[in-house]
Design an enzyme around this catalytic site. Structure first.
Site, mmCIF file in Angstrom:
data_model
loop_
_atom_site.group_PDB
_atom_site.id
_atom_site.type_symbol
_atom_site.label_atom_id
_atom_site.label_comp_id
_atom_site.label_asym_id
_atom_site.label_seq_id
_atom_site.Cartn_x
_atom_site.Cartn_y
_atom_site.Cartn_z
ATOM 1 N N GLN C 129 0.828 -1.212 0.000
ATOM 2 C CA GLN C 129 0.000 0.000 0.000
ATOM 3 C C GLN C 129 0.865 1.265 0.000
ATOM 4 O O GLN C 129 1.693 1.426 0.902
ATOM 5 C CB GLN C 129 -0.877 -0.019 1.259
ATOM 6 C CG GLN C 129 -1.711 1.222 1.463
ATOM 7 C CD GLN C 129 -2.149 1.365 2.910
ATOM 8 O OE1 GLN C 129 -1.436 0.946 3.814
ATOM 9 N NE2 GLN C 129 -3.295 1.979 3.120
ATOM 10 N N GLY C 130 0.690 2.117 -0.976
ATOM 11 C CA GLY C 130 1.476 3.354 -1.037
ATOM 12 C C GLY C 130 0.644 4.580 -0.732
ATOM 13 O O GLY C 130 0.099 5.218 -1.630
ATOM 14 N N SER C 132 1.242 6.819 2.725
ATOM 15 C CA SER C 132 2.006 7.834 3.459
ATOM 16 C C SER C 132 3.199 8.329 2.652
ATOM 17 O O SER C 132 3.792 7.590 1.877
ATOM 18 C CB SER C 132 2.536 7.244 4.772
ATOM 19 O OG SER C 132 1.490 6.982 5.647
ATOM 20 N N GLU C 247 -9.454 -1.540 6.115
ATOM 21 C CA GLU C 247 -8.303 -1.834 6.961
ATOM 22 C C GLU C 247 -8.719 -1.871 8.422
ATOM 23 O O GLU C 247 -8.321 -2.731 9.178
ATOM 24 C CB GLU C 247 -7.243 -0.752 6.755
ATOM 25 C CG GLU C 247 -6.044 -0.903 7.657
ATOM 26 C CD GLU C 247 -5.051 0.245 7.465
ATOM 27 O OE1 GLU C 247 -3.871 0.001 7.640
ATOM 28 O OE2 GLU C 247 -5.473 1.379 7.150
#
Lengths: 411, 368, 411, 368
Positions: C129-130, C132, C247
């Site tokens: 997951q990109g 932050s 999430e």
């Protein structure tokens, strides 16, 4: 580093102790043993005797009725009073001596000092404080009670609230808006105003404990002469803020003495109920002991600064936060020790509505429960814990203020 | 898997909430604050007869609706939210014992369900607790029944009760009795209650005539059962109270402005409220489960009852304390109901076991 | 109200239990007994066996490789896996199945679902997951990694950080700014991008425990085809936020099972050291038990809503806050039980860097200390506790947002 | 009444702070993080010889400056602030015992003051504590002195020590001995220390030659004294560390912006920091007083030593934990020193008695 009283102060304290022992019977168990109804009169009587012997306001200059002694003597006096189970003055002394008196010494004219200070010490004049308003609690600078100068007299209109001892007071120092066009902090002035006049009405407020220790004060064309302006016109915010620091700073060393005595009584309560062997209770008492001792040491540190002529500054906010949050924890502990007995209030109620009860108070459930309830007000009055934390973060740690919804408020 | 209330249960809740907002609510709270506790008999009768709340979990044969403990817990939550001042908990708790009286008890239960007679439990002796009453109240048999002698402490609603359901020791062990408030040898000494909505008194029994309800053989098990049920019932009350205190604080924070903005926009206030929300929801799910567990008599019902009680005590204390703090000065005036909840939080925590006592019990039951 | 599995689910769980027992030796004491180095391979192996028998992603529609079962089955599977000491999947499953997969089911095109979902379940594709960036942590909407569309290809430049499992991943779903002129929240798009290309560089970040479970991901003219746009262009904020709820929400019921197992091990630790008789330790364990049970019930509540087609919404934020803050308290308790033995790390290190260790893990100090250190990251990742509290206050309690320093940020 | 440091004491502090910022500081912390613990011998020698820190409280006759424990506590606070990685505490703590060796000890103290030999205490047996070491390490007399056998645990700086000061039991009670690290029968097994700046090991003694320092008559009193001093010394270290962590967090909060403003302007961050400040100041005044009390040997010195230790442990844990939280992601990367302080907080709390143990001791000493 020498956190003890100097030899002079020790000698003074010893002499004072001897004097005090003559005031009370040999088997005296403390003012906390008096019924609540008798306490105030007793405190007043003792205060009169202390005044006669020059033990009130010893740190004030001689010309205003004091003895010009250092602040150390003041702490020694408070310590000895508590040790001998005696009141540390009367309720209005906080406002008269600690707050208004100290402010007048810093900001008052010579004439004002001559006129007001000796009568504060003698107890002829009792004072109260008019700061908070219904719409202006934490945000003190938004005060909207107005004063208009007419022919050398201020005409005051508006309402103050949470005014302790107003129903007993001869005078009020009141924060008023004198320049409606200036920015929020800049249009305020501090006035001294006599209470006994038709323009002032006092209504008592019953608080959480069922007792009435606070008031609303309504001003309807109340008058006070121009010469009762404290500091300059429109400089009220600065004067009032300095005054709040007196409220916060002075109490630390002295308060710790009362808290230590209260903790003795809590231990007694735990022992009476056989709870003093429990790990949890013991550890919490140990934590409280450390906390109270730290409070005393912080008081000594502030005292040291005062003695050397430094101000205690924003650390005053820490003392207020420290003791009021401590007292919540302490009173929670007392509730846990009482267990099922918190269900009903039995026995004597405390004589003192904020902070610890008078020395020697019994371990009755009514006392602890009422103090527990009142402890909730201590984290609100004189600046909520939230406001104190903001102050500490900004003034000591240098963290930025929050962005303002409106950066100044023209009125 | 269904962890939610049924449509019927939600209907019960909303109709009760409607009823209370019309008939009780802030007006009743103000009355308590202004003139002290006084039972609103009209409201009581409506609750019993119109809404059937007192007979909710009782058999139809005595005028009840045969609902479960879960339904009772919904009622208690709503009463707690309202800070209702009346002997609902006391009377319902008494019914948990009276239900075991067999045929003889039918008339009593009818009176209870109809609201015509008010009941309460008198369990703890001086120095005793609800779980371990002590053995200082004794019962002896006489020609026409029994006589009781002793002193019962921390009796809820002792002043309004028409009849007491009392634990007293027979020679072969503790048993349950009924004692009428107006019988000879019965007197009540009221204390000053911290909870302004729940009077607390002592019951003095001087050879008072009593009727045996449950004998020593079953009395112990019923006492354990009463303790579990009372813990969950009071948890439900506290969840309602905690939720009310939280909502009251939030509502005020939206209304009150300082520094030119509603105080509810300050992180300090938001985070206090969020933390209280988490505690309230923790207490809520535990209480819900525990109420179900009691209906189902699951093996874990005692431990979850304690879990609920300790969580609800903490949640209510936090939410009610925050409520005062967020209100500022106005929050600790007598006339504001914030302290009503704050007092209830502390007092209700102390009834039928404090939070630390329940944590000790959890550890014991789970054999830590 | 019936917080138990339905008869069908119970039968399914029983059958699953029988299957699992065949996977491991009869004296199996849990994956936590494996050395850290062997754990991942073991987890991968078990996952393969589960996949072959159709136990991965059972709640997904059949056309994408699932079995179209309700979410209840998913919880039953997780419960049984933990009960039998087996891993709940591999590390990247959180991103592939729980987050990206769920989001794709909601926002993806049919073509995307067909293409990506079956390979996620089979384990052929691992995802990361990109979100932050170094300058954009809590303030996710200020992301500055850009993507420009050129001839049907997105060209991506910028940097992401705290990317778990990036070093193992085949794909990344990445939040990029595609409209530099739109207001902050409005110019974002979510893209799926293959990792194996020269424009992407992954650097591992060593965390507090000394291990490297996170990465920085650098994009330098990285490319992904236009058809890998998830949801609409410039709708990335909405899609990403929904994804964050997956999430947060999905984990509650399942996590509670792992936390309960961890608490069993903590009790064992206390018993080994003879500390389980102490009042303080017992009460804290009791509190933890209640907390973990409440977590499971909140999971059941969320599950009930999911089953009835309602979303769990902002309560997802509560679950994250709840378990991460709980875990701090739990790990503090483990430190207190260890006493002096916190001084050195002995024995096995945990195989799982966030939350509880694998089932059956020993009570070694190295395990508890490392988990204690890592617990500090849980209150920061995927939204700090401060951000979660804001969300709860705003979305559930309806409290106002703070006034913005800048109400929107044109870029 | 003077609750403040003297001009000389403040000078000591500021010159040491200058020195450390030039010679140690963030560079040294980075070294520890990058390549692990390794004693900087040049820095150590400068501390001993240039600044005279090791002989600070020792007699002039052995090269010391005859300052007090208060001065030592100032040094420790500054070293704690710097997260200094070296055996200062261990060596100074050893000197508290070695000072009682009489004439014989002069050479040893000279070596200690000059920094040429590094010392540490080895007190606790397996299952024992510093206050109650256990009786599993034994000493027996031989022709040329003594031999020791046993295992000492949680020995600070065991790998760099040239000599160990050991508690071991003679037939008539525990006594203090010196054992050289390179003597036969002496081996050290290092553990993996939570505190990256303070290695921890076990000392294995297999009939190791030892020199008697203090016999059973006085050893017990000295052990009690060492425990008091160690508690306060470590408190001073922790106050320094806590203050550093607090300041690091505040500095970052002014620099880091999110949502268009420095995060230090958010109330959540401000209030966390204010709360940490209160705890740090609480620990600070208690430590200051306790250090003075040790110098003056006041009757309350043991209880205030415990007060300081529990307060400093809490303050350091809070400030170091907040520091990580306020830093966000960057705060728990290995390369950032935030976790160095966080680890030190937990580990230092565990040396010479945890916070709960000290609270138990306070209650015992005050006869609660």
């Amino acid at each position: 580093m020498n956190p003890t009283f100097s030899a002079d102060v020790q000698a003074f304290q010893k002499e004072f102790a001897t004097f005090l022992r003559e005031l009370v019977p040999a088997d005296w168990a403390g003012a906390g043993t008096l019924p609540r109804e008798e306490y105030d009169a007793f405190a007043e009587k003792i205060r009169g005797q202390l005044y006669e012997r020059g033990y009130i306001g010893v740190s004030w200059p001689q010309e205003y009725g004091g003895r010009g002694l250092s602040a150390e003597y003041q702490v020694a006096i408070a310590e000895e009073l508590t040790r001998q189970g005696l009141p540390q003055g009367i309720a209005s002394d906080v406002f008269g001596i600690q707050m208004f008196g100290s402010t007048l010494l810093a900001f008052g004219t010579e004439e004002q000092k001559q006129r007001f200070l000796p009568r504060i010490l003698s107890g002829e004049d009792k004072w109260c404080q008019g700061y908070s308003e219904p719409q202006s609690g934490s945000d003190l600078a938004s005060a909207s009670t107005t004063a208009v100068l007419e022919d050398g007299m201020w005409r005051i209109n508006g309402q103050k609230i949470w005014t302790s001892t107003a129903h007993l007071a001869d005078w009020i120092f009141v924060l008023v808006r004198t320049d409606p066009d200036a920015a929020k902090h800049r249009g305020l002035t501090l006035l001294a105003c006599p209470m006994d006049q038709p323009g002032i009405e006092v209504r008592q407020i019953q608080q959480i404990s069922g007792e009435a220790d606070f008031n609303e004060v309504f001003f309807t064309d109340a008058m006070t002469p121009e010469e009762n302006t404290i500091g300059s016109v429109s400089d009220g915010w600065r004067v009032a803020t300095a005054l709040l620091e007196h409220e916060r700073g002075g109490a630390a060393a002295v308060l710790a003495i009362r808290f230590a005595e209260e903790l003795d009584r809590l231990e007694e309560l735990a022992r009476e109920r056989g709870r003093h062997h429990e790990q949890d209770i013991r550890r919490r008492i140990a934590w409280c002991r450390s906390r109270v001792f730290a409070m005393r040491l912080m008081g000594y540190r502030a005292l040291t600064r005062t003695l050397s002529g430094e101000g205690i500054g924003p650390e005053g906010a820490m003392n207020k936060l420290f003791w009021s949050e401590y007292h919540r924890v302490l009173t929670e502990l007392s509730m846990d020790i009482l267990g099922e007995d918190v269900l009903t209030l039995r026995g004597r109620r405390p004589a003192i509505p904020d902070g610890p009860d008078a020395p020697g108070a019994p371990t009755d459930s009514a006392g602890w429960i009422t103090t527990f309830l009142n402890a909730r007000s201590s984290t609100i009055f004189a600046g909520t814990s939230q406001v104190q934390r903001n102050l500490l973060a900004e003034k000591i740690l240098g963290m930025p203020r929050e962005p303002r919804a409106e950066s100044s408020r023209g009125r | 898997m269904q962890f939610s209330f049924s449509r019927e249960q939600e209907d019960l809740r909303s109709s009760l909430r409607d009823f209370l907002s019309r008939r009780s609510g802030s007006e009743a709270r103000n009355r308590v604050l202004k003139s002290g506790y006084a039972l609103d008999r009209g409201l009581w009768d409506s609750m019993a007869q119109q809404l059937g709340l007192l007979g909710l979990a009782l058999p139809e044969s005595v005028g009840g609706s045969e609902a479960g403990f879960l339904e009772t817990s919904i009622v208690l939550e709503e009463l707690g939210r309202d800070a209702y001042a009346g002997p609902y908990f006391s009377t319902v708790a008494a019914s948990w014992v009276l239900q075991h009286a067999g045929e003889d008890g039918a008339t009593t239960l009818e009176q209870l369900a109809s609201g015509s007679r008010i009941f309460t439990l008198a369990i703890a002796d001086e120095g005793g607790t609800w779980a371990r009453p002590g053995h200082r109240t004794t019962a002896f048999e006489v020609a026409d029944g029994h006589r009781l002698a002793g002193l019962k402490v921390n009796v809820t609603d002792a002043d309004t009760a028409d009849e007491f359901v009392v634990v007293a020791d027979l020679p072969d062990g503790p048993a349950w009795f009924r004692v009428a408030a107006d019988a000879p040898g019965v007197s009540v000494v009221m204390g000053e209650s911290l909870d302004l909505t729940r009077p607390i008194g002592q019951l003095v029994l001087q050879d008072a005539p009593a009727i045996l309800v449950v004998g020593p053989a079953a009395a112990g098990e019923i006492l354990a059962d009463v303790n579990d049920k009372a813990a969950v019932a009071l948890s439900a009350e506290m969840v309602g109270g905690a939720d009310a205190a939280l909502r009251q604080a939030v509502a005020w924070s939206l209304e009150r402005t300082q520094f030119g903005r509603p105080i509810g926009s300050f992180q300090a206030i938001k985070h206090m409220s969020a933390d209280a929300l988490v505690e309230v929801e923790t207490a809520r799910v535990l209480t819900q489960y525990a109420a179900w567990a009691i209906d189902e008599r699951t093996p874990d019902r005692s431990v979850v009852a304690s879990m609920a009680k300790q969580a609800a005590s903490d949640a209510f204390s936090l939410a009610a304390g925050n409520n005062i703090q967020i209100h500022g000065g106005i929050g600790f005036t007598w006339e504001h109901s914030a302290h009503l909840y704050f007092r209830k939080a502390k007092a209700t925590s102390a009834l039928f076991g404090t939070a630390p006592q329940h944590r000790d019990r959890i550890a014991d039951l789970l054999a830590v």
